[in-house]
Design a protein around this motif. Structure first.
Motif, mmCIF file in Angstrom:
data_model
loop_
_atom_site.group_PDB
_atom_site.id
_atom_site.type_symbol
_atom_site.label_atom_id
_atom_site.label_comp_id
_atom_site.label_asym_id
_atom_site.label_seq_id
_atom_site.Cartn_x
_atom_site.Cartn_y
_atom_site.Cartn_z
ATOM 1 N N GLY A 111 0.848 -1.127 -0.112
ATOM 2 C CA GLY A 111 0.002 0.050 0.239
ATOM 3 C C GLY A 111 0.865 1.124 -0.244
ATOM 4 O O GLY A 111 2.035 1.173 0.003
ATOM 5 N N TRP A 112 0.221 2.531 -0.315
ATOM 6 C CA TRP A 112 0.984 3.779 -0.063
ATOM 7 C C TRP A 112 1.817 3.788 1.093
ATOM 8 O O TRP A 112 1.352 3.471 2.270
ATOM 9 C CB TRP A 112 0.157 5.017 -0.290
ATOM 10 C CG TRP A 112 -0.364 4.927 -1.770
ATOM 11 C CD1 TRP A 112 0.143 4.602 -2.992
ATOM 12 C CD2 TRP A 112 -1.338 5.747 -2.309
ATOM 13 N NE1 TRP A 112 -0.562 4.871 -3.929
ATOM 14 C CE2 TRP A 112 -1.454 5.579 -3.469
ATOM 15 C CE3 TRP A 112 -2.433 6.768 -1.667
ATOM 16 C CZ2 TRP A 112 -2.395 6.202 -4.319
ATOM 17 C CZ3 TRP A 112 -3.304 7.348 -2.223
ATOM 18 C CH2 TRP A 112 -3.406 7.078 -3.860
ATOM 19 N N TRP A 113 3.046 4.251 1.192
ATOM 20 C CA TRP A 113 3.973 4.099 2.247
ATOM 21 C C TRP A 113 4.436 3.194 2.768
ATOM 22 O O TRP A 113 5.304 3.261 3.553
ATOM 23 C CB TRP A 113 3.397 5.171 3.271
ATOM 24 C CG TRP A 113 2.826 6.543 2.841
ATOM 25 C CD1 TRP A 113 1.542 7.138 2.844
ATOM 26 C CD2 TRP A 113 3.586 7.513 2.108
ATOM 27 N NE1 TRP A 113 1.594 8.062 2.292
ATOM 28 C CE2 TRP A 113 2.721 8.685 1.530
ATOM 29 C CE3 TRP A 113 4.955 7.733 1.538
ATOM 30 C CZ2 TRP A 113 3.013 9.856 0.864
ATOM 31 C CZ3 TRP A 113 5.297 9.007 0.871
ATOM 32 C CH2 TRP A 113 4.133 9.798 0.708
ATOM 33 N N GLN A 114 4.101 1.929 2.215
ATOM 34 C CA GLN A 114 4.600 0.482 2.601
ATOM 35 C C GLN A 114 5.928 0.124 2.172
ATOM 36 O O GLN A 114 6.069 0.836 0.882
ATOM 37 C CB GLN A 114 3.622 -0.539 2.621
ATOM 38 C CG GLN A 114 2.346 -0.303 3.360
ATOM 39 C CD GLN A 114 1.441 -1.430 3.438
ATOM 40 O OE1 GLN A 114 1.430 -2.036 2.291
ATOM 41 N NE2 GLN A 114 0.756 -1.962 4.482
ATOM 42 N N SER A 115 7.004 -0.205 2.956
ATOM 43 C CA SER A 115 7.965 -0.598 2.167
ATOM 44 C C SER A 115 8.266 -2.091 2.186
ATOM 45 O O SER A 115 7.814 -3.063 3.043
ATOM 46 C CB SER A 115 9.110 -0.054 3.180
ATOM 47 O OG SER A 115 8.888 1.234 3.169
ATOM 48 N N VAL A 126 4.817 4.846 -3.178
ATOM 49 C CA VAL A 126 4.408 6.286 -2.752
ATOM 50 C C VAL A 126 3.279 6.597 -3.710
ATOM 51 O O VAL A 126 2.973 6.096 -4.590
ATOM 52 C CB VAL A 126 5.495 7.314 -2.939
ATOM 53 C CG1 VAL A 126 6.695 6.923 -1.938
ATOM 54 C CG2 VAL A 126 6.027 7.285 -4.380
ATOM 55 N N PRO A 127 2.273 7.670 -3.280
ATOM 56 C CA PRO A 127 1.131 8.046 -4.066
ATOM 57 C C PRO A 127 1.704 8.596 -5.335
ATOM 58 O O PRO A 127 2.590 9.036 -5.600
ATOM 59 C CB PRO A 127 0.483 9.120 -3.045
ATOM 60 C CG PRO A 127 0.906 8.706 -1.859
ATOM 61 C CD PRO A 127 2.475 8.276 -1.909
ATOM 62 N N TRP A 144 -2.285 1.950 -7.537
ATOM 63 C CA TRP A 144 -1.214 2.585 -8.135
ATOM 64 C C TRP A 144 -0.251 3.447 -7.539
ATOM 65 O O TRP A 144 -0.538 3.638 -6.202
ATOM 66 C CB TRP A 144 -1.822 3.257 -9.485
ATOM 67 C CG TRP A 144 -2.423 4.635 -9.053
ATOM 68 C CD1 TRP A 144 -2.196 5.683 -8.809
ATOM 69 C CD2 TRP A 144 -4.028 4.692 -8.838
ATOM 70 N NE1 TRP A 144 -3.036 6.564 -8.325
ATOM 71 C CE2 TRP A 144 -4.362 5.974 -8.153
ATOM 72 C CE3 TRP A 144 -5.012 3.783 -8.750
ATOM 73 C CZ2 TRP A 144 -5.697 6.357 -7.772
ATOM 74 C CZ3 TRP A 144 -6.144 3.994 -8.215
ATOM 75 C CH2 TRP A 144 -6.544 5.141 -7.823
ATOM 76 N N GLY A 145 0.774 3.869 -8.173
ATOM 77 C CA GLY A 145 1.710 4.628 -7.417
ATOM 78 C C GLY A 145 3.353 4.799 -8.124
ATOM 79 O O GLY A 145 3.375 4.576 -9.374
ATOM 80 N N GLY A 146 4.086 5.315 -7.245
ATOM 81 C CA GLY A 146 5.526 5.316 -7.718
ATOM 82 C C GLY A 146 6.374 4.749 -6.624
ATOM 83 O O GLY A 146 5.638 4.298 -5.653
ATOM 84 N N ILE A 172 5.749 13.237 -0.717
ATOM 85 C CA ILE A 172 6.989 12.516 -0.780
ATOM 86 C C ILE A 172 7.993 13.283 -0.398
ATOM 87 O O ILE A 172 9.062 12.544 0.345
ATOM 88 C CB ILE A 172 6.895 12.114 -2.259
ATOM 89 C CG1 ILE A 172 5.781 11.394 -2.698
ATOM 90 C CG2 ILE A 172 8.373 11.560 -2.831
ATOM 91 C CD1 ILE A 172 5.585 11.051 -4.321
ATOM 92 N N ALA A 173 8.274 14.655 -0.605
ATOM 93 C CA ALA A 173 9.620 15.279 -0.300
ATOM 94 C C ALA A 173 9.616 15.146 1.296
ATOM 95 O O ALA A 173 10.803 15.164 1.842
ATOM 96 C CB ALA A 173 9.173 16.593 -0.819
ATOM 97 N N GLU A 174 8.648 15.348 2.056
ATOM 98 C CA GLU A 174 8.501 15.203 3.589
ATOM 99 C C GLU A 174 9.138 14.033 4.200
ATOM 100 O O GLU A 174 9.930 14.151 4.968
ATOM 101 C CB GLU A 174 7.277 15.564 4.067
ATOM 102 C CG GLU A 174 6.934 17.038 4.076
ATOM 103 C CD GLU A 174 5.342 17.101 4.329
ATOM 104 O OE1 GLU A 174 4.506 16.465 5.079
ATOM 105 O OE2 GLU A 174 4.838 18.358 4.102
#
Length: 267
Positions: A111-115, A126-127, A144-146, A172-174
């Motif tokens: 999912g988003w922000w998962q590694s 990332v989103p 979907w994501g990057g 993402i930058a944060e």
């Protein structure tokens, strides 16, 4: 087009190679990694305008493959079947069933922000401001994501497909304040009234780069398939012009040739 026999990719030295479209191959954290691999000669009725930058027969064995979303120009099953079960596949939630249906077994969904960590390489989904669909009845049923790739040599970011979204890039930058290499799409933007909600143009890619605070912008998603109305050679011309207008250093903009390998260093 540069001839690339794949030997640079076999080296242990960190590097970045543009295969074409959104396909990049990176050597990071001792791993060989491909994002959104498409080696097929056709995408439906559209033929490639340039052959893949490294022939698939010359590609050293991949350790990791990431797929940003389910659209056919990013998730190319004929290519994934050729790559087979050697690599570990990392994909957004619910995309894994497509790969497993093709017989691929080493699949991790995020999912988003998962590694997910593979040796010295940490991969985070990332989103992105985009959407997903393979058939009319599965629109947005899969994430979907990057991807952000963290390694001892530095941090890279592959945006996948995305429209310009200041909140997305700021988020993402944060979380990743030291992105070294940002692979950003610059093509498939014309006509803007239709494409702006899903793809960035060259000027928006520069604005995204600025928000991300990245060290280098490496261009992608242009010149390989004729997907939209802009002239094929226009995206890099507009990118260079806007880059210069914004006063950024020329060496921080990479517009690689198909098949060009760039060393990653100097972080």
């Amino acid at each position: 087009r540069r001839a690339n026999d794949g030997r640079a990719l076999a080296s242990r030295d960190p590097s970045l190679t543009w295969i074409g479209h959104a396909t990049y191959v990176q050597r990071l954290g001792g791993k060989l990694l491909a994002t959104d691999p498409i080696w097929s000669e056709r995408l439906g009725p559209r033929r490639r305008l340039a052959p893949p930058g490294v022939a698939i027969a010359d590609l050293p064995p991949l350790d990791v493959v990431t797929v940003s979303h389910s659209h056919y120009d990013h998730l190319d099953l004929p290519t994934l079947k050729l790559l087979g079960n050697g690599p570990e596949y990392i994909v957004p939630l619910d995309v894994g069933e497509i790969l497993r249906g093709a017989g691929l077994t080493q699949v991790t969904e995020l999912g988003w922000w998962q590694s997910h960590v593979v040796g010295d390489l940490k991969v985070t989904l990332v989103p992105a401001q985009h959407w997903s669909m393979r058939v009319p009845w599965d629109r947005n049923k899969r994430l979907w994501g990057g991807f952000v790739y963290e390694s001892p040599e530095g941090t890279s970011y592959h945006a996948g497909d995305t429209a310009f979204s200041e909140p997305v890039f700021r988020a993402i930058a944060e979380r990743f304040p030291k992105i070294d290499w940002a692979m950003l799409p610059i093509g498939a933007y014309d006509p803007p009234w239709f494409m702006q909600a899903q793809h960035m143009g060259p000027e928006e890619a520069v604005r995204a780069f600025e928000i991300l605070g990245a060290r280098v912008l490496s261009a992608m998603h242009w010149g390989t398939f004729k997907l939209t109305d802009e002239p094929v050679a226009e995206p890099p011309q507009r990118l260079r012009a806007f880059w210069s207008e914004r006063g950024h250093a020329a060496d921080r903009l990479w517009i690689p040739d198909v098949g060009e390998t760039r060393a990653l260093g100097g972080t």
